[in-house]
Write a protein that holds these residues in place. Structure first.
Motif, PDB file in Angstrom:
ATOM      1  N   LEU A   1       1.101  -1.342  -0.320  1.00  0.00           N
ATOM      2  CA  LEU A   1      -0.066  -0.400  -0.242  1.00  0.00           C
ATOM      3  C   LEU A   1       0.734   1.099   0.260  1.00  0.00           C
ATOM      4  CD1 LEU A   1      -2.900  -1.165   2.386  1.00  0.00           C
ATOM      5  CD2 LEU A   1      -2.902  -1.451   0.242  1.00  0.00           C
TER       6      LEU A   1
ATOM      7  N   VAL B   1       2.738   2.832  -1.702  1.00  0.00           N
ATOM      8  CA  VAL B   1       3.601   3.234  -3.036  1.00  0.00           C
ATOM      9  C   VAL B   1       4.612   4.122  -3.057  1.00  0.00           C
ATOM     10  CG1 VAL B   1       1.428   2.239  -3.793  1.00  0.00           C
ATOM     11  CG2 VAL B   1       1.518   4.502  -3.743  1.00  0.00           C
TER      12      VAL B   1
ATOM     13  N   GLU C   1      -3.773   6.377  -0.479  1.00  0.00           N
ATOM     14  CA  GLU C   1      -2.995   5.081  -0.418  1.00  0.00           C
ATOM     15  C   GLU C   1      -3.979   3.776  -0.339  1.00  0.00           C
ATOM     16  OE1 GLU C   1       1.791   5.711   0.043  1.00  0.00           O
ATOM     17  OE2 GLU C   1       0.752   6.380   1.914  1.00  0.00           O
TER      18      GLU C   1
ATOM     19  N   GLU D   1      -6.797   3.396  -2.701  1.00  0.00           N
ATOM     20  CA  GLU D   1      -6.630   2.883  -3.800  1.00  0.00           C
ATOM     21  C   GLU D   1      -5.936   2.126  -4.014  1.00  0.00           C
ATOM     22  OE1 GLU D   1      -4.195   6.354  -5.678  1.00  0.00           O
ATOM     23  OE2 GLU D   1      -5.509   7.331  -6.150  1.00  0.00           O
ATOM     24  N   GLY D   2      -4.991   1.408  -2.766  1.00  0.00           N
ATOM     25  CA  GLY D   2      -4.261  -0.072  -2.888  1.00  0.00           C
ATOM     26  C   GLY D   2      -4.986  -1.281  -2.011  1.00  0.00           C
TER      27      GLY D   2
ATOM     28  N   ALA E   1      -7.340  -1.593  -3.214  1.00  0.00           N
ATOM     29  CA  ALA E   1      -8.551  -1.685  -4.385  1.00  0.00           C
ATOM     30  C   ALA E   1      -8.218  -2.321  -4.928  1.00  0.00           C
ATOM     31  CB  ALA E   1      -9.518  -0.464  -5.167  1.00  0.00           C
ATOM     32  N   LYS E   2      -6.639  -2.185  -5.535  1.00  0.00           N
ATOM     33  CA  LYS E   2      -5.567  -3.236  -6.246  1.00  0.00           C
ATOM     34  C   LYS E   2      -5.551  -4.224  -6.069  1.00  0.00           C
ATOM     35  CE  LYS E   2      -4.219   0.880  -7.998  1.00  0.00           C
ATOM     36  NZ  LYS E   2      -2.601   2.033  -8.508  1.00  0.00           N
ATOM     37  N   LEU E   3      -5.540  -4.622  -4.602  1.00  0.00           N
ATOM     38  CA  LEU E   3      -5.505  -5.899  -4.049  1.00  0.00           C
ATOM     39  C   LEU E   3      -6.310  -7.331  -4.404  1.00  0.00           C
ATOM     40  CD1 LEU E   3      -5.435  -5.322  -0.625  1.00  0.00           C
ATOM     41  CD2 LEU E   3      -3.401  -5.755  -1.894  1.00  0.00           C
ATOM     42  N   LYS E   4      -5.996  -8.320  -5.119  1.00  0.00           N
ATOM     43  CA  LYS E   4      -6.473  -9.419  -5.678  1.00  0.00           C
ATOM     44  C   LYS E   4      -7.101 -10.470  -4.944  1.00  0.00           C
ATOM     45  CE  LYS E   4      -3.066  -8.450  -9.495  1.00  0.00           C
ATOM     46  NZ  LYS E   4      -2.390  -9.418  -9.898  1.00  0.00           N
TER      47      LYS E   4
ATOM     48  N   LYS F   1     -13.538  -7.869  -4.804  1.00  0.00           N
ATOM     49  CA  LYS F   1     -12.987  -6.523  -5.033  1.00  0.00           C
ATOM     50  C   LYS F   1     -13.194  -5.245  -3.231  1.00  0.00           C
ATOM     51  CE  LYS F   1     -11.296  -3.686  -7.652  1.00  0.00           C
ATOM     52  NZ  LYS F   1      -9.587  -3.868  -8.348  1.00  0.00           N
TER      53      LYS F   1
END
Length: 136
Positions: free
Chosen positions: A65, A67, A77, A80-81, A83-86, A90
């Motif tokens: 997270l 970044v 952070e 957005e972070g 939300a990007k986790l797989k 989601k």
């Protein structure tokens, strides 16, 4: 004009307080039903064998997270972070939810950036709540 400025600043402050109160109420309601971070909490809770494993996994999430490598997480952070986790489903978290999670779980100021230590405290608090919800 001075009275108008005082009134407007008072309204602005009241609006911020109302937004925070609304966010906290929303988060408290969600804590009963599940946190926006529940997919991550579930993965963390089910995928460790030792406390060291859990600490390692939480630190790993923090590094993903963070970044800008500042050593502290801003709300942006985190939003957005996460939300990007797989993860499925989601993670979608609003700024108000992010602030509410921090203020409710850590009792810190809503604009506090989270160091690794604070992030670990946040995650352990959320994990505790997650496990307690599962037990009821």
């Amino acid at each position: 004009a001075r009275v108008a400025r005082l009134t407007l600043s008072h309204l602005s402050s009241a609006t911020q307080d109302e937004k925070l109160s609304k966010a906290i109420r929303f988060q408290q309601k969600n804590r009963k039903l599940g946190s926006p971070l529940e997919p991550l909490l579930k993965k963390l809770a089910l995928n460790f064998d030792t406390p060291s494993d859990l600490h390692r996994d939480i630190r790993s999430v923090f590094r993903m997270l963070d970044v800008d490598d500042s050593g502290a997480l801003s709300d942006q952070e985190m939003i957005e972070g996460f939300a990007k986790l797989k993860l499925t489903p989601k993670i979608v978290m609003t700024a108000d939810e992010c602030k509410a999670i921090k203020t409710h779980t850590l009792a810190c100021a809503e604009d506090t950036e989270l160091s690794l230590d604070l992030f670990e405290k946040l995650m352990f608090g959320l994990l505790r709540d997650f496990v307690q919800r599962l037990m009821h």
